[in-house]
Design a protein around this motif. Structure first.
Motif, PDB file in Angstrom:
ATOM      1  N   GLY A 175       0.940  -1.121   0.025  1.00  0.00           N
ATOM      2  CA  GLY A 175      -0.034  -0.126  -0.072  1.00  0.00           C
ATOM      3  C   GLY A 175       0.899   1.343   0.217  1.00  0.00           C
ATOM      4  O   GLY A 175       0.654   2.358   0.818  1.00  0.00           O
ATOM      5  N   TYR A 176       1.941   1.202  -0.703  1.00  0.00           N
ATOM      6  CA  TYR A 176       2.904   2.396  -0.979  1.00  0.00           C
ATOM      7  C   TYR A 176       3.341   2.523   0.630  1.00  0.00           C
ATOM      8  O   TYR A 176       3.733   3.783   0.922  1.00  0.00           O
ATOM      9  N   GLY A 177       3.612   1.624   1.168  1.00  0.00           N
ATOM     10  CA  GLY A 177       4.297   1.591   2.753  1.00  0.00           C
ATOM     11  C   GLY A 177       3.186   1.878   3.719  1.00  0.00           C
ATOM     12  O   GLY A 177       3.785   1.881   4.815  1.00  0.00           O
ATOM     13  N   GLN A 178       2.037   2.084   3.462  1.00  0.00           N
ATOM     14  CA  GLN A 178       1.000   2.083   4.657  1.00  0.00           C
ATOM     15  C   GLN A 178       0.485   0.921   5.068  1.00  0.00           C
ATOM     16  O   GLN A 178      -0.002   0.832   6.436  1.00  0.00           O
ATOM     17  N   LEU A 179       0.576  -0.178   4.393  1.00  0.00           N
ATOM     18  CA  LEU A 179      -0.100  -1.425   4.863  1.00  0.00           C
ATOM     19  C   LEU A 179       1.252  -2.397   5.635  1.00  0.00           C
ATOM     20  O   LEU A 179       0.911  -3.081   6.272  1.00  0.00           O
ATOM     21  N   ARG A 180       2.475  -1.930   5.153  1.00  0.00           N
ATOM     22  CA  ARG A 180       3.466  -2.579   5.713  1.00  0.00           C
ATOM     23  C   ARG A 180       4.632  -1.652   5.944  1.00  0.00           C
ATOM     24  O   ARG A 180       4.583  -0.499   5.264  1.00  0.00           O
ATOM     25  N   ASP A 181       5.457  -1.717   6.884  1.00  0.00           N
ATOM     26  CA  ASP A 181       6.627  -0.822   7.276  1.00  0.00           C
ATOM     27  C   ASP A 181       7.836  -1.276   6.584  1.00  0.00           C
ATOM     28  O   ASP A 181       9.061  -0.548   6.880  1.00  0.00           O
ATOM     29  N   ASP A 182       7.719  -2.061   5.716  1.00  0.00           N
ATOM     30  CA  ASP A 182       9.218  -2.623   5.111  1.00  0.00           C
ATOM     31  C   ASP A 182       9.336  -2.229   3.807  1.00  0.00           C
ATOM     32  O   ASP A 182       9.894  -2.907   2.834  1.00  0.00           O
ATOM     33  N   LEU A 183       8.732  -1.155   2.954  1.00  0.00           N
ATOM     34  CA  LEU A 183       8.757  -0.900   1.613  1.00  0.00           C
ATOM     35  C   LEU A 183      10.311  -0.635   1.252  1.00  0.00           C
ATOM     36  O   LEU A 183      10.529  -1.387   0.364  1.00  0.00           O
ATOM     37  N   ILE A 184      10.986   0.149   1.967  1.00  0.00           N
ATOM     38  CA  ILE A 184      12.173   0.418   1.612  1.00  0.00           C
ATOM     39  C   ILE A 184      13.086  -0.945   1.577  1.00  0.00           C
ATOM     40  O   ILE A 184      13.833  -1.074   0.506  1.00  0.00           O
ATOM     41  N   HIS A 185      13.034  -1.878   2.546  1.00  0.00           N
ATOM     42  CA  HIS A 185      13.579  -3.124   2.497  1.00  0.00           C
ATOM     43  C   HIS A 185      13.435  -3.695   1.508  1.00  0.00           C
ATOM     44  O   HIS A 185      14.090  -4.573   0.728  1.00  0.00           O
ATOM     45  N   ARG A 186      11.930  -4.071   1.095  1.00  0.00           N
ATOM     46  CA  ARG A 186      11.532  -4.841   0.143  1.00  0.00           C
ATOM     47  C   ARG A 186      12.105  -4.390  -1.567  1.00  0.00           C
ATOM     48  O   ARG A 186      12.469  -5.188  -2.248  1.00  0.00           O
ATOM     49  N   VAL A 187      12.094  -2.928  -1.454  1.00  0.00           N
ATOM     50  CA  VAL A 187      12.732  -2.431  -2.889  1.00  0.00           C
ATOM     51  C   VAL A 187      14.359  -2.858  -2.875  1.00  0.00           C
ATOM     52  O   VAL A 187      14.762  -3.482  -3.973  1.00  0.00           O
ATOM     53  N   LEU A 188      14.972  -2.748  -1.889  1.00  0.00           N
ATOM     54  CA  LEU A 188      16.368  -2.811  -1.857  1.00  0.00           C
ATOM     55  C   LEU A 188      16.767  -4.273  -1.938  1.00  0.00           C
ATOM     56  O   LEU A 188      17.655  -4.600  -2.632  1.00  0.00           O
ATOM     57  N   ARG A 189      15.897  -5.180  -1.632  1.00  0.00           N
ATOM     58  CA  ARG A 189      16.200  -6.582  -1.707  1.00  0.00           C
ATOM     59  C   ARG A 189      15.748  -7.100  -3.191  1.00  0.00           C
ATOM     60  O   ARG A 189      15.981  -8.370  -3.645  1.00  0.00           O
ATOM     61  N   GLY A 190      15.216  -6.199  -3.993  1.00  0.00           N
ATOM     62  CA  GLY A 190      14.697  -6.561  -5.280  1.00  0.00           C
ATOM     63  C   GLY A 190      13.388  -7.023  -5.613  1.00  0.00           C
ATOM     64  O   GLY A 190      13.123  -7.679  -6.814  1.00  0.00           O
ATOM     65  N   ASP A 191      12.484  -6.615  -4.710  1.00  0.00           N
ATOM     66  CA  ASP A 191      11.063  -6.990  -5.156  1.00  0.00           C
ATOM     67  C   ASP A 191      10.467  -6.528  -6.359  1.00  0.00           C
ATOM     68  O   ASP A 191       9.512  -6.819  -6.941  1.00  0.00           O
ATOM     69  N   LEU A 192      11.194  -5.202  -6.928  1.00  0.00           N
ATOM     70  CA  LEU A 192      10.597  -4.799  -8.075  1.00  0.00           C
ATOM     71  C   LEU A 192      10.541  -5.460  -9.169  1.00  0.00           C
ATOM     72  O   LEU A 192       9.706  -5.485 -10.138  1.00  0.00           O
ATOM     73  N   ASN A 193      11.640  -6.686  -9.221  1.00  0.00           N
ATOM     74  CA  ASN A 193      11.917  -7.263 -10.114  1.00  0.00           C
ATOM     75  C   ASN A 193      10.877  -8.482 -10.299  1.00  0.00           C
ATOM     76  O   ASN A 193      10.806  -9.289 -11.208  1.00  0.00           O
ATOM     77  N   LYS A 194      10.047  -8.642  -9.343  1.00  0.00           N
ATOM     78  CA  LYS A 194       9.219  -9.932  -9.393  1.00  0.00           C
ATOM     79  C   LYS A 194       7.735  -9.232  -9.994  1.00  0.00           C
ATOM     80  O   LYS A 194       6.761  -9.148  -9.278  1.00  0.00           O
ATOM     81  N   ARG A 195       7.913  -9.116 -11.322  1.00  0.00           N
ATOM     82  CA  ARG A 195       6.668  -8.585 -12.110  1.00  0.00           C
ATOM     83  C   ARG A 195       6.709  -9.165 -13.519  1.00  0.00           C
ATOM     84  O   ARG A 195       7.744  -9.520 -14.134  1.00  0.00           O
TER      85      ARG A 195
END
Length: 399
Positions: A379-399
Motif C-alpha cells: 500500500g505504498y508503505g501504509q500497509l507494511r513498514d518494510d517498503l524500503i527493505h523490499r525495494v532494496l532486496r529486489g522485489d521490484l523485479n518480481k513482475r
C-alpha cells in the motif's frame, strides 16, 4: 429573464476588458503598476496572451489549470496563450489554443530554473514573457533539463539518474556509522517552502506542492520530476554532519540513506506511473526519517511521519485517517489519505485511485497481484513498514 452568467463567462467578459485578470485574493501578488508593464510586454508576443490568476481549489469552481484554460478559452472565443497558476498558487502554467509557440515549455523552464528560486510572481511572469517573445522556451527547457542531468552525473560518478543507478552520497555514507547527516541551511527545491516540521529549522520533508504538479504531469514529465527529487534529496543528505550518540537517530539516518538508494533503484527500473509515484513515496519516507534523525540529534523528539495519500500518492499529503473496506472483503483498513479522498470514502463514493496496467487492462494499483507489485503488497508503505527493505532486496523485479 436572462440567467446569471457562469464563472467562465464572467472571466471571459473580464478578459475582453483587459487581457490580465487577477482574482482579488491574489491582488497583492501582482500590483496594478506591474500588471500594466506585463500587459505591454505580452503585446510583443507572437500570439495573444491572456493571464488568468485565480485560486485553484479541489471541490471549488476551478480545480486545475487545464480545466480553467479550456473553459475560459471556450467562453472567450479567441485563440491564444492562456497563462495561469497551478493549484499550488506558486507555479506557472500555460496552455495554447490555435498555435504552437512553445508556451508550455516556457512555463516549465521558468519552473525549473534555479535563477527563479524565490522569485516573485511578477518576475516569473516577466521571464515567461521573455521566453515566449524570443521563441526560446523549448531550447531553455532542454538546456535546464540537461544541466540537472549533468549535475547529477558529476556528483554520482558519471551515471545519469535514469540509467546508471543512484549511489549513496559519499559524505553521508561516511557519517552513517557515527554521525547523523544534517544540513547547513534549508534546501529549498524550486522555490517551494518545505513544510514546517516540529520546528522551522527541521523542515526536511518533501515539499508538499510538488504533488500538484506530479498529479497532472505526463509520464515523461513525472520521470523528470522524480529524477529531480532524487537529486535534491541526495544533495540534502550530502551536507554537513551532526555528531550524536543516540542509537535511534543513527537508525533513522540509516533508514534515510536506504530510502535514497531505494528511490534511485526504483527510478532506474521504473516502467510506468505507479513506479514513478513509488520514487516520490520513498523520497518522502527518507525525508521523514532524516527530519526525525536531526531532531533527535539536537535533543528533540521524533517528528511524526507524514505519509502520502494511500489511494494515489500523487495527491500529496495524507493528513486524514479513514477506515476503508476494499470492495469484496470484510476487512477494514486504517489508512491515511488526502482530504478529497477522505471525503469520498466517508460519502461512500469511490476516490480517485492510482491505476496500474495488468494483463492489458487498468486496475486500481492495490488490486494488482501482490506477488508482482511491491506497491500493492505494501500500500505504498501504509500497509507494511518494510517498503524500503523490499525495494532494496529486489522485489521490484518480481513482475
Amino acid at each position: 429573464m436572462s440567467s446569471e452568467p457562469s464563472p467562465g463567462e464572467r472571466l471571459a467578459a473580464a478578459l475582453r476588458r483587459s487581457p490580465f485578470y487577477v482574482d482579488p485574493s491574489l491582488a497583492s501578488a501582482v500590483p496594478v503598476a506591474d500588471r500594466r508593464r506585463l500587459i505591454a510586454k505580452f503585446r510583443k508576443a507572437p500570439a495573444p496572451v491572456y493571464v488568468v490568476l485565480v485560486p485553484l481549489v479541489k471541490g471549488g469552481t476551478w480545480t486545475d489549470d487545464e480545466q480553467l484554460a479550456t473553459v475560459v478559452h471556450d467562453r472567450l472565443g479567441h485563440d491564444g496563450v492562456f497563462v495561469g497558476l497551478k493549484d499550488t498558487g506558486d507555479s506557472l502554467s500555460a496552455h495554447e489554443f490555435g498555435g504552437e509557440h512553445q508556451a508550455r515549455d516556457a512555463a516549465w523552464a521558468v519552473e525549473l530554473d534555479r535563477g527563479m528560486d524565490d522569485a516573485s510572481l511578477v518576475a516569473r511572469l516577466s521571464r515567461f514573457a521573455d521566453l515566449l517573445i524570443s521563441g526560446t522556451g523549448t531550447r531553455e527547457y532542454k538546456r535546464i533539463s540537461k544541466e540537472i542531468d549533468e549535475r547529477y552525473r558529476s556528483r554520482h560518478g558519471g551515471s545519469a539518474v535514469t540509467g546508471g543507478g543512484a549511489g549513496v552520497p559519499p559524505a553521508a555514507v561516511g557519517a552513517a556509522g557515527a554521525a547523523v547527516a544534517g544540513i547547513a541551511g534549508l534546501l529549498v527545491w524550486r522555490r517551494r517552502r518545505m513544510a514546517a516540521v516540529h520546528r522551522a529549522d527541521t523542515a526536511l520533508l518533501l515539499p508538499r506542492t510538488v504533488f500538484s504538479t506530479a498529479g497532472r504531469a505526463t509520464r515523461d514529465q513525472l520521470r523528470e520530476q522524480a529524477s529531480r527529487e532524487v537529486i535534491a534529496f541526495g544533495e540534502l543528505l550530502d551536507q554537513s554532519t551532526v555528531e550524536t550518540t543516540d542509537d535511534r537517530a543513527r537508525t533513522l539516518m540509516t533508514r534515510a540513506l536506504d530510502a535514497y538508494q531505494a528511490a534511485g533503484k526504483t527510478l532506474d527500473a521504473a516502467r510506468g506511473v505507479p513506479d514513478l509515484a513509488g520514487v516520490l513515496v520513498l523520497i518522502d519516507q527518507g525525508r521523514d526519517a532524516l527530519a526525525s534523525a536531526r531532531s533527535l540529534a539536537e535533543g528533540g523528539g521524533e517528528v511524526p511521519p507524514s505519509p502520502l495519500c494511500f489511494f494515489d500518492p500523487l495527491h500529496g499529503d495524507g493528513p486524514v485517517k479513514v477506515d476503508w473496506r476494499p470492495v469484496g472483503t470484510r476487512r477494514r483498513l486504517r489508512v491515511r489519505t488526502c482530504r478529497a479522498c477522505a471525503k469520498a470514502v466517508r460519502a461512500k463514493e469511490t476516490p480517485e485511485i492510482l491505476k496500474d496496467t495488468r494483463d492489458g487492462r487498468e486496475v486500481p494499483y492495490f488490486e494488482a497481484d501482490p506477488e508482482h507489485s511491491v506497491w500493492a503488497e505494501t500500500g505504498y508503505g501504509q500497509l507494511r513498514d518494510d517498503l524500503i527493505h523490499r525495494v532494496l532486496r529486489g522485489d521490484l523485479n518480481k513482475r
